[in-house]
Design a protein around this motif. Structure first.
Motif, mmCIF file in Angstrom:
data_model
loop_
_atom_site.group_PDB
_atom_site.id
_atom_site.type_symbol
_atom_site.label_atom_id
_atom_site.label_comp_id
_atom_site.label_asym_id
_atom_site.label_seq_id
_atom_site.Cartn_x
_atom_site.Cartn_y
_atom_site.Cartn_z
ATOM 1 N N VAL A 159 0.856 -1.188 0.000
ATOM 2 C CA VAL A 159 0.000 0.000 0.000
ATOM 3 C C VAL A 159 0.889 1.234 0.000
ATOM 4 N N ALA A 160 0.580 2.214 -0.863
ATOM 5 C CA ALA A 160 1.392 3.420 -0.991
ATOM 6 C C ALA A 160 0.569 4.654 -0.637
ATOM 7 N N ASP A 161 1.217 5.647 -0.030
ATOM 8 C CA ASP A 161 0.585 6.905 0.361
ATOM 9 C C ASP A 161 1.495 8.068 -0.031
ATOM 10 N N VAL A 162 0.886 9.223 -0.309
ATOM 11 C CA VAL A 162 1.652 10.447 -0.564
ATOM 12 C C VAL A 162 1.013 11.584 0.221
ATOM 13 N N LYS A 163 1.850 12.578 0.580
ATOM 14 C CA LYS A 163 1.363 13.676 1.404
ATOM 15 C C LYS A 163 2.165 14.940 1.130
ATOM 16 N N ALA A 164 1.492 16.081 1.216
ATOM 17 C CA ALA A 164 2.152 17.380 1.085
ATOM 18 C C ALA A 164 1.657 18.287 2.196
ATOM 19 N N SER A 165 2.571 19.076 2.780
ATOM 20 C CA SER A 165 2.223 19.990 3.876
ATOM 21 C C SER A 165 2.764 21.370 3.587
ATOM 22 N N LEU A 166 2.000 22.388 3.982
ATOM 23 C CA LEU A 166 2.414 23.785 3.934
ATOM 24 C C LEU A 166 2.433 24.289 5.371
ATOM 25 N N VAL A 167 3.612 24.630 5.872
ATOM 26 C CA VAL A 167 3.779 25.002 7.271
ATOM 27 C C VAL A 167 4.034 26.498 7.366
ATOM 28 N N PHE A 168 3.119 27.205 8.043
ATOM 29 C CA PHE A 168 3.286 28.619 8.334
ATOM 30 C C PHE A 168 3.726 28.763 9.791
#
Length: 635
Positions: free
Chosen positions: A586-595
Motif C-alpha cells: 500500500v502506498a501513500d503520498v502527502k504534502a504539507s504547507l507550514v506557516f
C-alpha cells in the motif's frame, strides 16, 4: 454543518497567518532546525539511567508524518506494535505487541490503566490524538502514552480539522490555561463522523456503511506548588455510535450482519506525588483510577446491553540514592460487570512488587523486580475447576548500558500473567461460547536490543521471544461442537524489530520501520492475526519558499503487510473458518504547507487503490483523499 465548520476553520486560520505575517520569516527561519517543525533533526538522548527510556519510543515531532484518524496510524512508526485494524474508522481496533493477542497488551495513558473487563481489550479509537506527546513500548508487553506538558505561564490553544472522502470529518479544539502560578487546566474535545465506503471487487460489490458519530473529551487539572508536591487529575469521556460489519465482541471475529453499536466510556485518574524525583531521598506516588464502559448492540446474533467498570489504586514508595532507586509498590483492581445475559460478576486482582534499579557503573544499569499477583475470580470453576483464585510470582531482570551519549543496549527477561476476561468465560451465544474453567496465561519473554542516535542517523534493532503457557485462543471446540475460547497449550512468538532514520540533507529524511514474526504452537494451525512481517518506508523532503514565509514538505511512503490469518463467518456454516490473507503493498503520498502558526496538509492514502483486508473478512478503504488544518498559538 460540515461545510460551515470547514469555512470557519479555513477563514480563521488564514486570517491569523496573514495578520501575523510580519513575524513569519523570523519564526520559520528559527524553526527550520527545530524538529517540531521539520522533524528532521535527530536529538541524541541523555545518558541518565536512573529513569530509563522505553525500548522504542516515538514523539509528537514524528506524528506529523501522517493524517491520523486514530492512534493506529501513529503506531506504524513504532517498532514492535501492530494494530488489529478492522476497516478503519468506527471499528474495534485494539493494539497488539509483537504478535501476541490484544488481551495480552497493557495500555496506559499518563499512568492510567485502560482496559475493558468484558473483552480484556481497549479500543484505540478512544485515545485523545490531539494531546499525545509520546508513545512507547514498555516492558515488552505494554504501550505507555503520555500527554503533552505545557509552559506554566503561557496560555496555549489549538484548532484541528480533518476531512476527506467517504464523509469523513474530525473537528477538535484544545487549550491549556495557567489558572494560578502553580495550577493549570487542560481541555480537549473532538467530534468525528464517517459514512463508510463503496467499491467493486472482482467477486462482489463492497458497500460498508458506518454512520459513525464519535465524540471525545478530556480534561486535566494539575497543581504543583513546588518540586516536592504535585496533584494531577484526569477525566476522559468517549461516546461512539456506529453501524458496521464489526467483529463479535469477545474474540473480534467478523460477523455477517451490519450491527448497530453504541458505546460510552468514562475514565478518571487521580495522582499525587510527595517528594522530588530529581533529587535524592524519599518519594511517595499514589494513584486512584476508575473506568466505566457501557456497550449496546442491535441486530447482532446476540443483542447485548451491559456495563462494566474498573476501580483500582496503586501506592509506590521510592528511595532514590546516588547510584540506585528502590521501589515498593502495592495495588488493587476491582472489575465488575452488570449484564442480564452474563449475570452480574466481580473479579479482584491484587499485586505487590519490589524493584531495585542499580547503576553498577557509570554506564551500566541493572533493574531487578519481584512481583506477586493474586487473582480472585467470580466463579469457582476458574482455573480448571480447581479453585476460584490463582497466585503468581513474576520475576524480571533488565541489563542496560550506555556507550557514550549516542548508543544504548539492553537485555531483559520478564514474566507476567493474563487472566481471562468476562466474555471469554461467560459469553452465552452459539457463535462464541465462553468457558468458565479457563486457566490464566503465563508469559515468559526475553529481549536483546540496541539503538544508536546521532545528529543524522538513528538506527536500532531488537531480537525477542515470548512464550505463553496455557494461552487462550478461540477455536472450534470438539466437546461442544461450538466456537469459543480454550486453553490451547503453549505458544511462542519470536522475531525482530528494526528502526532506521537518516537525514542525508538538512531538510530531508529517509526512514524504515520493520517487524518480522515467527510463531510456533501446539495446535497444527498457526494463528497469527497480525502480519507475519510489516515494513514501512518513507522518504520526506522539505524546504522554505516565498522568502521563508512557508515551509513546504513532501512525503511518500509504502507499507508492506505480510501474510496474516483470521476467523470469519460465511453464509454456508454456523461456525467460523480460519482464513489467510495474502501479502499486500500500500502506498501513500502527502504534502504539507507550514506557516508560523498553521499547517495545511493534503494526502492520498492507498494511492494504488488496492482492495485489501488487514483482518480477513473486513475490507480496508480504497483510495482516499484527505486534508487537515492544524493551527496552534500561544497567548
Amino acid at each position: 454543518m460540515r461545510s460551515l465548520i470547514i469555512y470557519l476553520t479555513l477563514l480563521f486560520t488564514c486570517n491569523n497567518s496573514v495578520l501575523s505575517g510580519q513575524n513569519i520569516p523570523a519564526a520559520i527561519d528559527s524553526a527550520l532546525v527545530d524538529s517540531t517543525l521539520t522533524r528532521t533533526k535527530i536529538q541524541p538522548q541523555p545518558s541518565n539511567l536512573i529513569f530509563p527510556s522505553p525500548q522504542w519510543q516515538i514523539s509528537s515531532p514524528e506524528f506529523g508524518g501522517v493524517i491520523a484518524e486514530d492512534i493506529l496510524d501513529y503506531l506504524q512508526l513504532l517498532p514492535g506494535v501492530m494494530s488489529l485494524d478492522f476497516g478503519s474508522v468506527g471499528q474495534a481496533s485494539p493494539m497488539v505487541i509483537r504478535g501476541m493477542t490484544p488481551q495480552q497488551t497493557r495500555i496506559s495513558l499518563d499512568g492510567m490503566f485502560l482496559t475493558n473487563p468484558l473483552t480484556g481489550t481497549f479500543d484505540s479509537a478512544n485515545l485523545p490524538l490531539n494531546l499525545l506527546d509520546e508513545i512507547g513500548l514498555e516492558n515488552q508487553a505494554g504501550v505507555g502514552m503520555h500527554l503533552r506538558k505545557f509552559d506554566d505561564k503561557r496560555p496555549y490553544s489549538r484548532v484541528q480539522f480533518r476531512a476527506g472522502d467517504w464523509g469523513y470529518s474530525d473537528f477538535g479544539v484544545s487549550f491549556n490555561l495557567p489558572v494560578t502560578p502553580s495550577s493549570q487546566f487542560l481541555f480537549s474535545g473532538s467530534r468525528q463522523e464517517y459514512d463508510g465506503y463503496f467499491f467493486e471487487s472482482p467477486t462482489r460489490v463492497i458497500n460498508e456503511p458506518r454512520d459513525l458519530v464519535h465524540s471525545r473529551f478530556l480534561a486535566r487539572v494539575s497543581h504543583q506548588p513546588n518540586q516536592k508536591f504535585e496533584l494531577n487529575v484526569i477525566s476522559m469521556f468517549n461516546k461512539n455510535a456506529s453501524s458496521a460489519p464489526g467483529p463479535l465482541a469477545p474474540d473480534l471475529v467478523p460477523i455477517i450482519e451490519n450491527g448497530r453499536r453504541e458505546k460510552s466510556r468514562l475514565d478518571m485518574r487521580i495522582r499525587a506525588r510527595l517528594g522530588n524525583p530529581g533529587s535524592q531521598g524519599k518519594m511517595w506516588l499514589a494513584k486512584l483510577f476508575f473506568s466505566r464502559i457501557g456497550q449496546k448492540t442491535f441486530d447482532d446474533n446476540l443483542r447485548f446491553d451491559n456495563s462494566s467498570s474498573v476501580l483500582g489504586g496503586e501506592l509506590t514508595y521510592h528511595l532514590i540514592g546516588t547510584k540506585n532507586r528502590f521501589e515498593l509498590s502495592a495495588g488493587f483492581h476491582r472489575m465488575s460487570l452488570v449484564s442480564e445475559q452474563l449475570a452480574d460478576r466481580i473479579d479482584y486482582q491484587n499485586s505487590f512488587s519490589v524493584t531495585d534499579i542499580l547503576n553498577v557503573a557509570e554506564r551500566l544499569q541493572l533493574t531487578a523486580t519481584l512481583g506477586v499477583e493474586n487473582f480472585l475470580a467470580d466463579s469457582g470453576e476458574f482455573n480448571g475447576g480447581k479453585t476460584g483464585s490463582t497466585l503468581r510470582i513474576h520475576p524480571s531482570l533488565e541489563v542496560r548500558t550506555k556507550l557514550g551519549n549516542s548508543t544504548e543496549t539492553w537485555f531483559s527477561v520478564i514474566q507476567s500473567s493474563r487472566h481471562p476476561a468476562f466474555a471469554e468465560r461467560y459469553w452465552p451465544d452459539k457463535f462464541y461460547l465462553g468457558k468458565a474453567s479457563l486457566k490464566s496465561e503465563r508469559t515468559t519473554g526475553g529481549e536483546l536490543g540496541f539503538k544508536m542516535q546521532g545528529e543524522k542517523v538513528e538506527i536500532g534493532s531488537a531480537l525477542f521471544s515470548n512464550r505463553v503457557s496455557d494461552w487462550i485462543g478461540a477455536d472450534v471446540r470438539a466437546d461442544t461442537i461450538a466456537f469459543g475460547p480454550n486453553n490451547l497449550g503453549s505458544r511462542t512468538v519470536s522475531g525482530v524489530d528494526v528502526k532506521f532514520r537518516w537525514n542525508p540533507l538538512r531538510w530531508g529524511e529517509l526512514g524504515i520501520i520493520a517487524n518480522y514474526l515467527y510463531v510456533t504452537e501446539d495446535e497444527p494451525q498457526k494463528r497469527l492475526f497480525v502480519p507475519e512481517y510489516f515494513i514501512i518506508n518513507y522518504l520526506e523532503y522539505g524546504r522554505p519558499l516565498f522568502d521563508k514565509y512557508v515551509f513546504v514538505r513532501l512525503r511518500a511512503s509504502g507499507r508492506v503487510y505480510g501474510k496474516r490469518s483470521g476467523w470469519i463467518y460465511n453464509n454456508s456454516t454456523d461456525l467460523p473458518v480460519l482464513t489467510a490473507a495474502q501479502p499486500v503493498f500500500v502506498a501513500d503520498v502527502k504534502a504539507s504547507l507550514v506557516f508560523s502558526d498553521a499547517t495545511f496538509t493534503f494526502s492520498f492514502e492507498n494511492i494504488l487503490d488496492q482492495q485489501y483486508q488487514l483482518r480477513p473478512g473486513l475490507f480496508m478503504p480504497p483510495r482516499t483523499f484527505r486534508f487537515s488544518v492544524d493551527w496552534q498559538f500561544w497567548d
